[in-house]
Write a protein that holds these residues in place. Structure first.
Motif, PDB file in Angstrom:
ATOM      1  N   GLY A  56       0.999  -1.168  -0.146  1.00  0.00           N
ATOM      2  CA  GLY A  56      -0.026   0.115   0.061  1.00  0.00           C
ATOM      3  C   GLY A  56       0.801   1.421  -0.075  1.00  0.00           C
ATOM      4  N   VAL A  57       0.247   2.289  -0.056  1.00  0.00           N
ATOM      5  CA  VAL A  57       0.883   3.703   0.026  1.00  0.00           C
ATOM      6  C   VAL A  57       0.256   4.423   1.220  1.00  0.00           C
ATOM      7  N   ARG A  58       0.864   5.254   1.818  1.00  0.00           N
ATOM      8  CA  ARG A  58       0.380   6.186   2.929  1.00  0.00           C
ATOM      9  C   ARG A  58       1.278   7.347   2.974  1.00  0.00           C
ATOM     10  N   VAL A  59       0.780   8.328   3.660  1.00  0.00           N
ATOM     11  CA  VAL A  59       1.311   9.799   3.437  1.00  0.00           C
ATOM     12  C   VAL A  59       1.405  10.202   4.930  1.00  0.00           C
ATOM     13  N   LEU A  60       2.579  10.298   5.315  1.00  0.00           N
ATOM     14  CA  LEU A  60       2.893  11.021   6.685  1.00  0.00           C
ATOM     15  C   LEU A  60       3.289  12.324   6.582  1.00  0.00           C
ATOM     16  N   GLU A  61       2.372  13.247   6.959  1.00  0.00           N
ATOM     17  CA  GLU A  61       2.471  14.682   6.546  1.00  0.00           C
ATOM     18  C   GLU A  61       3.054  15.247   7.942  1.00  0.00           C
ATOM     19  N   VAL A  62       4.167  16.052   7.801  1.00  0.00           N
ATOM     20  CA  VAL A  62       4.751  16.879   8.621  1.00  0.00           C
ATOM     21  C   VAL A  62       4.789  18.228   8.348  1.00  0.00           C
ATOM     22  N   CYS A  63       3.932  18.981   9.085  1.00  0.00           N
ATOM     23  CA  CYS A  63       3.706  20.434   8.823  1.00  0.00           C
ATOM     24  C   CYS A  63       4.939  21.053   9.669  1.00  0.00           C
ATOM     25  N   THR A  64       5.317  22.151   8.974  1.00  0.00           N
ATOM     26  CA  THR A  64       6.231  22.822   9.105  1.00  0.00           C
ATOM     27  C   THR A  64       6.014  24.597   8.680  1.00  0.00           C
ATOM     28  N   ASP A  65       6.956  25.429   9.241  1.00  0.00           N
ATOM     29  CA  ASP A  65       6.963  26.827   8.960  1.00  0.00           C
ATOM     30  C   ASP A  65       8.301  27.024   7.985  1.00  0.00           C
ATOM     31  N   ARG A  66       8.068  27.411   6.921  1.00  0.00           N
ATOM     32  CA  ARG A  66       9.152  27.475   5.983  1.00  0.00           C
ATOM     33  C   ARG A  66       9.949  28.819   6.137  1.00  0.00           C
ATOM     34  N   LYS A  67       9.215  29.916   6.638  1.00  0.00           N
ATOM     35  CA  LYS A  67      10.139  30.849   6.935  1.00  0.00           C
ATOM     36  C   LYS A  67      10.959  30.993   8.110  1.00  0.00           C
ATOM     37  N   ALA A  68      10.384  30.157   9.109  1.00  0.00           N
ATOM     38  CA  ALA A  68      10.983  30.003  10.511  1.00  0.00           C
ATOM     39  C   ALA A  68      12.353  28.995  10.173  1.00  0.00           C
ATOM     40  N   ASP A  69      11.928  27.864   9.260  1.00  0.00           N
ATOM     41  CA  ASP A  69      12.935  26.851   8.772  1.00  0.00           C
ATOM     42  C   ASP A  69      13.998  27.563   8.263  1.00  0.00           C
ATOM     43  N   ALA A  70      13.693  28.431   7.196  1.00  0.00           N
ATOM     44  CA  ALA A  70      14.909  29.059   6.489  1.00  0.00           C
ATOM     45  C   ALA A  70      15.920  29.730   7.417  1.00  0.00           C
ATOM     46  N   ALA A  71      15.218  30.650   8.333  1.00  0.00           N
ATOM     47  CA  ALA A  71      15.814  31.329   9.417  1.00  0.00           C
ATOM     48  C   ALA A  71      16.781  30.301  10.423  1.00  0.00           C
ATOM     49  N   LEU A  72      16.219  29.173  10.702  1.00  0.00           N
ATOM     50  CA  LEU A  72      16.906  28.239  11.783  1.00  0.00           C
ATOM     51  C   LEU A  72      18.026  27.684  10.846  1.00  0.00           C
ATOM     52  N   ARG A  73      17.925  27.274   9.595  1.00  0.00           N
ATOM     53  CA  ARG A  73      18.970  26.765   8.853  1.00  0.00           C
ATOM     54  C   ARG A  73      20.253  27.665   8.775  1.00  0.00           C
ATOM     55  N   LYS A  74      20.089  28.798   8.542  1.00  0.00           N
ATOM     56  CA  LYS A  74      21.084  29.984   8.514  1.00  0.00           C
ATOM     57  C   LYS A  74      21.770  30.210   9.765  1.00  0.00           C
ATOM     58  N   LYS A  75      21.021  30.282  10.746  1.00  0.00           N
ATOM     59  CA  LYS A  75      21.547  30.253  12.218  1.00  0.00           C
ATOM     60  C   LYS A  75      22.240  28.966  12.429  1.00  0.00           C
ATOM     61  N   LEU A  76      21.922  27.829  12.267  1.00  0.00           N
ATOM     62  CA  LEU A  76      22.441  26.676  12.467  1.00  0.00           C
ATOM     63  C   LEU A  76      23.938  26.572  11.971  1.00  0.00           C
ATOM     64  N   PHE A  77      23.717  26.661  10.682  1.00  0.00           N
ATOM     65  CA  PHE A  77      25.147  26.808   9.950  1.00  0.00           C
ATOM     66  C   PHE A  77      26.017  27.637  10.443  1.00  0.00           C
ATOM     67  N   THR A  78      25.805  28.821  10.939  1.00  0.00           N
ATOM     68  CA  THR A  78      26.825  29.851  11.317  1.00  0.00           C
ATOM     69  C   THR A  78      27.264  29.164  12.829  1.00  0.00           C
ATOM     70  N   ALA A  79      26.469  28.609  13.428  1.00  0.00           N
ATOM     71  CA  ALA A  79      26.839  28.238  15.036  1.00  0.00           C
ATOM     72  C   ALA A  79      27.741  26.951  14.782  1.00  0.00           C
ATOM     73  N   VAL A  80      27.510  26.079  13.682  1.00  0.00           N
ATOM     74  CA  VAL A  80      28.295  24.724  13.866  1.00  0.00           C
ATOM     75  C   VAL A  80      29.693  24.945  13.000  1.00  0.00           C
ATOM     76  N   SER A  81      29.696  25.817  12.134  1.00  0.00           N
ATOM     77  CA  SER A  81      30.924  25.971  11.186  1.00  0.00           C
ATOM     78  C   SER A  81      31.823  26.841  11.961  1.00  0.00           C
ATOM     79  N   VAL A  82      31.870  27.322  13.079  1.00  0.00           N
ATOM     80  CA  VAL A  82      33.027  28.111  13.521  1.00  0.00           C
ATOM     81  C   VAL A  82      34.002  27.175  14.068  1.00  0.00           C
ATOM     82  N   PRO A  83      35.312  27.380  13.972  1.00  0.00           N
ATOM     83  CA  PRO A  83      36.359  26.318  14.252  1.00  0.00           C
ATOM     84  C   PRO A  83      36.491  26.441  15.714  1.00  0.00           C
TER      85      PRO A  83
END
Length: 569
Positions: free
Chosen positions: A542-569
């Motif tokens: 069979g086929v099933r859909v697991l729907e994960v609802c997110t906030d794309r604007k908040a996620d875009a900001a979180l990615r940028k913040k996350l990459f800045t935090a983890v890439s510091v030597p």
């Protein structure tokens, strides 16, 4: 004595059955057809052949991507059949993808005979070279005749066409005169009586080229790097063994794209390079002088830009003669599969200090990424991807959609030894046919997973029409951020209006109701514990859909913040 698969009732049935038998003798086992009148002799012959599995898909665009998925999974030629007119035009997006990623598709478009063209006859367009340069071989078959000379021509031409699919999609245009159904016409007993029982005996599946190549590491190379890009090797085991030997002989660190099998086979590979290279000082310290790139260029734009600026000498190992060097660097192309590459290191092992710098950066940044994601309670798209990499059953086939899902997989899917097999439409990098391709991957396979965004799924909802035909199961992890999340990472996002309406393309579809309309199971994910439970055990059918609802604007900001935090030597 005639083959028992041949149908001598009419000229068209004989022609179709010779074509079908030639396909089977040439190694074809699967065909996808869409309903239509002019293609009746073809469909009838395919359906009646015991050596073929034939799947009927109503929508030609969906049918083409379903066939693409079958061919990607099996690595064998899959046949596509449609009627005349605009039906074949709907194949075009999948044909383009097949061309760009060298997938073996044999497209057969039925057509009106020459006397019914250019005279306003119904369902008739110009189908000559319909796919242009995207078909690696094109031929219009003769109008059927019950003559041994023409049947020999048909046999040879179809066998040749199957062989040509090793380089990508092939197009055969097949005209038929009435009667299309086997309800009239002259029986061909005379021809059957004279039939040579060795007519098909010489045919065999095409053999892959065994030609290899040698990579000779430059003597002066002190900062060598192996990059394993997107790839779908014929044998994952052979590929992994060969790459392990390459790394051992050269002593070079290996960066593994999420679409490479190497990230999922327990090898010591670098996976956090996208975050690592965002720090300019670290990026300069890790600059290579020699790069061996296996498969296509990596998904990560950060990595590609860094490579382009490095000025390194690059050897790109990709089968075929097509130019794949989008970076236009100091690149040499070896047109072979990576597993057929022999390594010669004239300068000894690589620089251990350089290799250690990469591995230290990987350990540091990956630990930070894992810790940040483990502590993330909100519905962040990246965490869904991260959890999939940890909790899916071993060996799960994963089809990942283009745009944000493949990038989140590239960022967050960790190295592991769980034997996942990734599939993707990264030849043209479009979202066309995402669901249909995933269904093709899942058909006859072990329980599979599709990771997709909402727009990619909505672009191909007709794919759900094929769900009832599926042999196996497909779990669709739907990241619903109500629009195009990837555009939030582009400079145009700062210009709103018109950004939100014309790039983000917000949508408000009720996916539970959409799934209900197609008879598809739907589950709204409550939290990460619930999600982990749902993906840890996949259904058999069979086929099933697991729907994960997110906030794309908040996620875009979180990615940028996350990459800045983890890439510091």
């Amino acid at each position: 004595m005639a083959s028992p698969t041949l149908d001598f009732r009419t000229t068209n049935t004989l022609w179709g059955s010779v074509l079908a038998e030639t396909l089977v003798c040439s190694g074809v086992t699967q065909a996808v057809v869409s309903p239509g009148s002019r293609s009746t002799p073809l469909t009838l012959a395919l359906v009646n052949h015991p050596g073929l599995e034939v799947v009927s898909v109503l929508d030609e665009r969906s049918a083409a991507f379903f066939a693409l998925g079958l061919a990607k999974r099996s690595g064998r030629t899959v046949v596509l059949v449609c009627t005349s007119g605009t039906a074949g035009a709907n194949y075009f997006p999948a044909v383009i993808e097949a061309h760009e990623s060298r997938v073996p598709l044999l497209v057969i478009t039925a057509d009106r005979p020459p006397e019914l063209r250019d005279c306003a006859s119904g369902q008739t367009i110009d189908q000559q070279k319909l796919f242009g340069r995207y078909a690696v071989f094109y031929h219009e078959l003769a109008v059927p005749e019950a003559r041994i000379e023409l049947l020999r021509y048909l046999r040879q031409t179809v066998a040749h066409a199957v062989g040509c699919t090793a380089d990508g999609p092939v197009h055969l245009n097949a005209p038929f005169r009435d009667p299309l159904a086997p309800t009239a016409g002259v029986a061909k007993e005379a021809l059957a009586a004279k039939w040579d029982d060795k007519f098909f005996s010489h045919l065999a599946p095409p053999q892959p080229l065994a030609t290899g190549a040698v990579f000779r590491a430059p003597v002066a190379a002190t900062r060598g790097l192996i990059i394993a890009g997107p790839d779908s090797p014929e044998s994952v085991t052979h590929y992994v063994t060969q790459c392990r030997e390459m790394a051992a002989v050269l002593g070079w660190p290996m960066l593994a794209d999420v679409l490479s099998p190497l990230r999922h086979q327990g090898l010591a590979v670098v996976t956090a390079y996208d975050a690592i290279l965002r720090d300019e000082k670290v990026a300069e310290e890790l600059r290579p002088d020699t790069v061996l790139c296996l498969g296509g260029w990596p998904t990560s734009k950060v990595l590609r830009v860094w490579l382009e600026r490095s000025g390194a000498e690059v050897t790109l190992v990709v089968p075929g003669s097509v130019n794949r060097d989008a970076l236009h660097g100091r690149t040499r192309h070896l047109p072979v599969r990576p597993e057929k590459l022999t390594i010669e290191s004239r300068g000894g092992a690589g620089n251990p200090v350089y290799a250690k710098a990469w591995l230290d950066a990987e350990t540091r940044v990956r630990a930070r990424l894992d810790a940040a994601l483990a502590n993330q309670e909100a519905r962040f798209e990246g965490k869904a991807t991260w959890l999939l990499g940890r909790h899916l059953p071993e060996g799960t086939p994963v089809f990942v959609a283009s745009s944000m899902p493949v990038r989140d997989a590239e960022y967050f899917w960790p190295a592991n030894n769980r034997g996942f097999r990734f599939y993707f439409n990264r030849g043209a990098n479009g979202i066309d046919g995402t669901l249909s391709t995933a269904l093709g991957i899942a058909h006859g396979n072990r329980p599979a997973v599709l990771l997709t965004g909402d727009l990619a799924l909505l672009h191909d909802t007709n794919g759900f029409l094929s769900a009832a035909k599926l042999r196996g199961s497909l779990t669709i992890v739907l990241i619903n951020n109500e629009g195009g999340g990837i555009f939030g990472h582009l400079p145009i996002a700062e210009f709103d209006p018109p950004y939100e309406e014309y790039w983000a393309t917000p949508q408000r579809v009720d996916f539970a109701k959409l799934c209900s309309a197609y008879g598809i199971a739907h589950v709204t994910v409550r939290d990460w514990t619930h999600f982990t439970e749902l993906i840890s055990l996949l259904p058999d059918t069979g086929v099933r859909v697991l729907e994960v609802c997110t906030d794309r604007k908040a996620d875009a900001a979180l990615r940028k913040k996350l990459f800045t935090a983890v890439s510091v030597p």
